[in-house]
Design a protein around this motif. Structure first.
Motif, short mmCIF file in Angstrom:
data_model
loop_
_atom_site.label_atom_id
_atom_site.label_comp_id
_atom_site.label_asym_id
_atom_site.label_seq_id
_atom_site.Cartn_x
_atom_site.Cartn_y
_atom_site.Cartn_z
N LEU A 1 -64.21 -43.46 -37.54
CA LEU A 1 -64.47 -44.49 -38.53
C LEU A 1 -65.89 -45.00 -38.30
CD1 LEU A 1 -63.36 -46.27 -40.83
CD2 LEU A 1 -62.62 -47.90 -39.07
N TRP A 2 -66.76 -44.84 -39.31
CA TRP A 2 -68.18 -45.17 -39.18
C TRP A 2 -68.50 -46.45 -39.94
CZ3 TRP A 2 -70.91 -41.97 -35.98
CH2 TRP A 2 -70.37 -40.71 -35.72
N ASP A 3 -69.34 -47.29 -39.34
CA ASP A 3 -69.89 -48.46 -40.01
C ASP A 3 -71.28 -48.07 -40.52
OD1 ASP A 3 -70.95 -50.84 -40.86
OD2 ASP A 3 -70.29 -52.00 -39.12
N LEU A 4 -71.43 -47.97 -41.82
CA LEU A 4 -72.68 -47.48 -42.39
C LEU A 4 -73.83 -48.47 -42.22
CD1 LEU A 4 -71.36 -45.84 -45.69
CD2 LEU A 4 -71.90 -44.74 -43.51
N THR A 5 -73.53 -49.75 -42.02
CA THR A 5 -74.60 -50.72 -41.84
C THR A 5 -75.27 -50.57 -40.48
OG1 THR A 5 -72.98 -52.36 -41.08
CG2 THR A 5 -73.57 -52.37 -43.42
N THR A 6 -74.48 -50.22 -39.47
CA THR A 6 -75.05 -50.01 -38.13
C THR A 6 -75.24 -48.52 -37.81
OG1 THR A 6 -72.85 -49.95 -37.09
CG2 THR A 6 -73.93 -52.10 -37.31
N GLN A 7 -74.63 -47.65 -38.63
CA GLN A 7 -74.69 -46.20 -38.45
C GLN A 7 -74.09 -45.78 -37.10
OE1 GLN A 7 -78.75 -44.94 -39.33
NE2 GLN A 7 -78.90 -46.61 -40.82
N LYS A 8 -73.08 -46.50 -36.68
CA LYS A 8 -72.40 -46.19 -35.43
C LYS A 8 -70.91 -45.99 -35.67
CE LYS A 8 -75.53 -48.60 -32.24
NZ LYS A 8 -75.87 -47.38 -31.46
N CYS A 9 -70.28 -45.28 -34.74
CA CYS A 9 -68.84 -45.07 -34.81
C CYS A 9 -68.12 -46.33 -34.35
CB CYS A 9 -68.44 -43.87 -33.95
SG CYS A 9 -66.68 -43.52 -33.95
N ALA A 10 -67.33 -46.93 -35.25
CA ALA A 10 -66.62 -48.15 -34.92
C ALA A 10 -65.34 -47.88 -34.14
CB ALA A 10 -66.30 -48.93 -36.19
N LYS A 11 -64.68 -46.73 -34.43
CA LYS A 11 -63.42 -46.42 -33.77
C LYS A 11 -63.14 -44.93 -33.90
CE LYS A 11 -59.81 -48.04 -31.54
NZ LYS A 11 -59.95 -48.73 -30.24
N SER A 12 -62.46 -44.40 -32.91
CA SER A 12 -62.05 -42.99 -32.92
C SER A 12 -60.54 -42.91 -32.77
CB SER A 12 -62.74 -42.22 -31.79
OG SER A 12 -62.36 -40.87 -31.79
N TYR A 13 -59.91 -41.96 -33.49
CA TYR A 13 -58.46 -41.82 -33.48
C TYR A 13 -58.08 -40.38 -33.18
CZ TYR A 13 -59.00 -46.20 -36.04
OH TYR A 13 -59.36 -47.47 -36.43
N SER A 14 -57.01 -40.23 -32.42
CA SER A 14 -56.52 -38.89 -32.04
C SER A 14 -55.04 -38.79 -32.39
CB SER A 14 -56.74 -38.64 -30.55
OG SER A 14 -58.11 -38.71 -30.22
N HIS A 15 -54.77 -38.69 -33.69
CA HIS A 15 -53.39 -38.63 -34.16
C HIS A 15 -52.84 -37.20 -34.22
CE1 HIS A 15 -54.39 -42.62 -36.37
NE2 HIS A 15 -53.83 -42.87 -35.20
N HIS A 16 -53.72 -36.21 -34.07
CA HIS A 16 -53.31 -34.82 -34.26
C HIS A 16 -53.66 -33.98 -33.04
CE1 HIS A 16 -52.32 -35.34 -38.54
NE2 HIS A 16 -53.38 -36.14 -38.61
N THR A 17 -53.00 -32.83 -32.97
CA THR A 17 -53.20 -31.92 -31.84
C THR A 17 -53.97 -30.66 -32.24
OG1 THR A 17 -51.06 -30.86 -32.26
CG2 THR A 17 -51.11 -32.71 -30.71
N ASP A 18 -54.46 -30.61 -33.49
CA ASP A 18 -55.26 -29.48 -33.95
C ASP A 18 -56.30 -30.00 -34.93
OD1 ASP A 18 -56.20 -26.92 -34.35
OD2 ASP A 18 -54.20 -26.03 -34.62
N LYS A 19 -57.08 -29.12 -35.51
CA LYS A 19 -58.15 -29.50 -36.42
C LYS A 19 -57.62 -30.39 -37.54
CE LYS A 19 -60.58 -25.11 -35.70
NZ LYS A 19 -59.55 -24.50 -34.82
N VAL A 20 -58.37 -31.47 -37.83
CA VAL A 20 -58.00 -32.39 -38.90
C VAL A 20 -58.84 -32.03 -40.12
CG1 VAL A 20 -57.67 -34.79 -39.57
CG2 VAL A 20 -57.59 -34.16 -37.15
N CYS A 21 -58.17 -31.44 -41.14
CA CYS A 21 -58.92 -30.79 -42.23
C CYS A 21 -59.03 -31.65 -43.49
CB CYS A 21 -58.27 -29.47 -42.58
SG CYS A 21 -56.53 -29.62 -43.00
N SER A 22 -58.25 -32.73 -43.62
CA SER A 22 -58.30 -33.52 -44.84
C SER A 22 -57.88 -34.96 -44.56
CB SER A 22 -57.37 -32.91 -45.90
OG SER A 22 -57.48 -33.59 -47.12
N ILE A 23 -58.58 -35.91 -45.21
CA ILE A 23 -58.28 -37.34 -45.06
C ILE A 23 -58.44 -38.02 -46.42
CG2 ILE A 23 -58.82 -37.62 -42.61
CD1 ILE A 23 -61.64 -38.42 -43.39
#
Length: 540
Positions: free
Chosen positions: A294-316
């Motif tokens: 999850l990126w904050d475009l105003t700071t251009q930094k990653c606000a949070k990272s999530y690991s809900h899957h055990t393989d490539k995440v292809c669509s959101i």
């Protein structure tokens, strides 16, 4: 090799009427110099690693090679100098040889040439600068009734974005400008928030695009600026390096790209992007590194990272109403609808029979979502009926839409129940979803090869227009309202017609030789079924 891997529309009125030319001032020059230096250093490090990986030649072998065969005679430097002496190259630019009072050197008679203080006074300049600028400005103009279409394209191993302008009233589609990319693009997402170069006011509107590629960085480009050399901002490790916040030694360590998943940036290909339309400063991305960022475009930094899957995440996909809920699909054959505010909460999961290709919420009833799979299936789920385990989840209905992978899927944002699916079987199919279930309206081979992208236009005035691209590298705009089956299925939404209606398919007007080579459909041509197309993404 030529293919279109992804596409998206820009709503009418979002683009600037007259785009600006890329202006390199001192600050911009310093920024791109820093970017270029980092890229050069990365390339040099890769070269040194590759060079050190090869064994050094044996000195004895090289000596033996010198002894073998006849002795080679190398001309001496003196002999070469003697041969060139007669040409007197040392004085080639000298103006000491007079001829009729004028020197013979290059531009030696410049004093005798007439010149004018301004181009307006020069009789030989018939087209003044302002006329040329006005003509170019008119060529670049984007009207309020025009739509931009962004296509991620690979052509002859060169990756770039092609920004098209679609003029619906005159059936015209043309390339407005393009942007070079560092790697093969996999996904694009339109943004209405200005990003980069000191743009901090979140209330202003912009016309930007986020691009995910095989590289782990996400590039953000301004679509209202032409001839850009570098992106306005980079999300990821490349963006951190460019900010110059650390000392040189720390920068040197950072340039070694990490392959271990972390909470700050992606370390593998970016497979999907989703802009949050309610919180415009938020952009979600998913990657082959199995994480969602999850990126904050105003700071251009990653606000949070999530690991809900055990393989490539292809669509959101963001929920249309619940701004914090993100739907994700993975090659681990599961779907997750997570509230990103509750990081420690257990997330509901659903299972499917094969690898997930795309996920999408139903914009007309947000309690439901669609999933397409590699097996050619479409699943329709009710989020309120989440099961205790993915294996026991039950969809509202399932549909065997294609015989091969459903590589593209879209829901019409204006017309309820109107779906489009595209597959590696080269077919584009339109569907009508009723309370009793889905039914196919029409199936077409649009001669784009294997279909990689199908996107409906976002504006009600062009609600029936569908952008289609694939492995042949051509983009077509299909006016589905000109199809008889579509008119019958959605008669209450299609305007009255008089006489026979010819089916419309609008593409870029190529010259005849290119059209023959690529097997493209001529603009405005009648759509028909065919079995042409490429057997592989990699074929020419």
């Amino acid at each position: 090799m030529s293919m279109i891997t992804a596409s998206t529309w820009v709503p009418r009125g979002a683009a600037a009427t007259f785009p600006t030319k890329y202006d390199i001032d001192e600050n911009e020059l310093a920024r791109i110099s820093k970017l270029a230096k980092l890229q050069l250093q990365d390339a040099e490090e890769d070269f040194q690693e590759a060079r050190n990986g090869h064994s050094k030649p044996n000195d004895s072998e090289s000596s033996a090679d010198e002894d073998d065969g006849d002795t080679k005679v190398t001309p001496s430097k003196k002999d070469a100098d003697d041969d060139l002496k007669e040409y007197d190259l040392d004085n080639y630019d000298s103006d000491t040889v007079p001829k009729d009072g004028e020197t013979m050197a290059m531009f030696g008679n410049a004093r005798s040439l007439a010149y004018h203080q301004s181009n307006a006074e020069d009789p030989y300049i018939t087209m003044q600068a302002n006329e040329e600028e006005d003509e170019e400005r008119e060529d670049l103009q984007v009207l309020a009734t025009d739509n931009m279409v962004i296509a991620a394209k690979v052509e002859d191993e060169v990756a770039h974005l092609e920004i098209y302008v679609y003029e619906d009233e005159v059936d015209n589609l043309y390339v407005h400008h393009d942007l070079m990319l560092p790697a093969i693009p996999l996904c694009v997402e339109w943004l209405d928030l200005p990003v980069g170069k000191g743009t901090t006011d979140g209330s202003t509107k912009g016309n930007f695009v986020a691009v995910g590629t095989f590289d782990p960085d996400i590039e953000l480009w301004d679509l209202d600026t032409i001839d850009s050399m570098y992106p306005n901002a980079i999300l990821g490790q490349g963006g951190e390096e460019n900010k110059g916040e650390a000392d040189d030694e720390k920068k040197k360590k950072k340039r070694k790209r990490s392959k271990k998943a972390n909470d700050n940036y992606h370390v593998d290909a970016v497979l999907a992007l989703a802009a949050n339309r309610q919180h415009r400063n938020l952009l979600a991305s998913s990657s082959a590194d199995k994480t969602i960022k999850l990126w904050d475009l105003t700071t251009q930094k990653c606000a949070k990272s999530y690991s809900h899957h055990t393989d490539k995440v292809c669509s959101i996909a963001w929920h249309p109403k619940e701004a914090a809920v993100l739907l994700s699909g993975s090659y681990d054959r599961t779907l997750v609808a997570a509230d990103l505010r509750a990081t420690d909460a257990k997330v509901p999961r659903w299972g499917v029979e094969s690898d997930v290709e795309t996920v999408a919420w139903d914009p007309h009833d947000t309690n439901y979502f669609y999933v397409t799979t590699e097996a050619g299936m479409v699943h329709y789920h009710d989020i309120r009926n989440a099961s205790s385990s993915p294996e026991t989840s039950k969809p509202v209905w399932t549909l065997q839409a294609h015989g091969e992978s459903i590589s593209s899927f879209d829901i019409n944002p204006t017309i309820p129940g109107f779906l489009a699916s595209g597959s590696t079987d080269k077919e584009v199919k339109l569907w009508n979803v009723q309370p009793t279930g889905p039914s196919m309206v029409v199936s077409r081979n649009l001669d784009v090869g294997k279909v990689f992208t199908t996107k409906f236009a976002p504006d009600s005035e062009v609600a029936f227009r569908l952008a289609v691209g694939g492995s042949k590298g051509t983009l077509q705009i299909w006016d589905t309202s000109t199809n008889a089956a579509v008119r019958n299925a959605f008669a209450h939404l299609v305007g009255p017609t008089h006489g026979e209606v010819k089916e419309r398919l609008v593409g870029v007007d190529e010259d005849s030789s290119d059209s023959e080579d690529e097997g493209g459909v001529e603009p405005g041509a009648e759509v028909g079924k065919g079995d042409g197309g490429w057997e592989s993404m990699d074929d020419d």
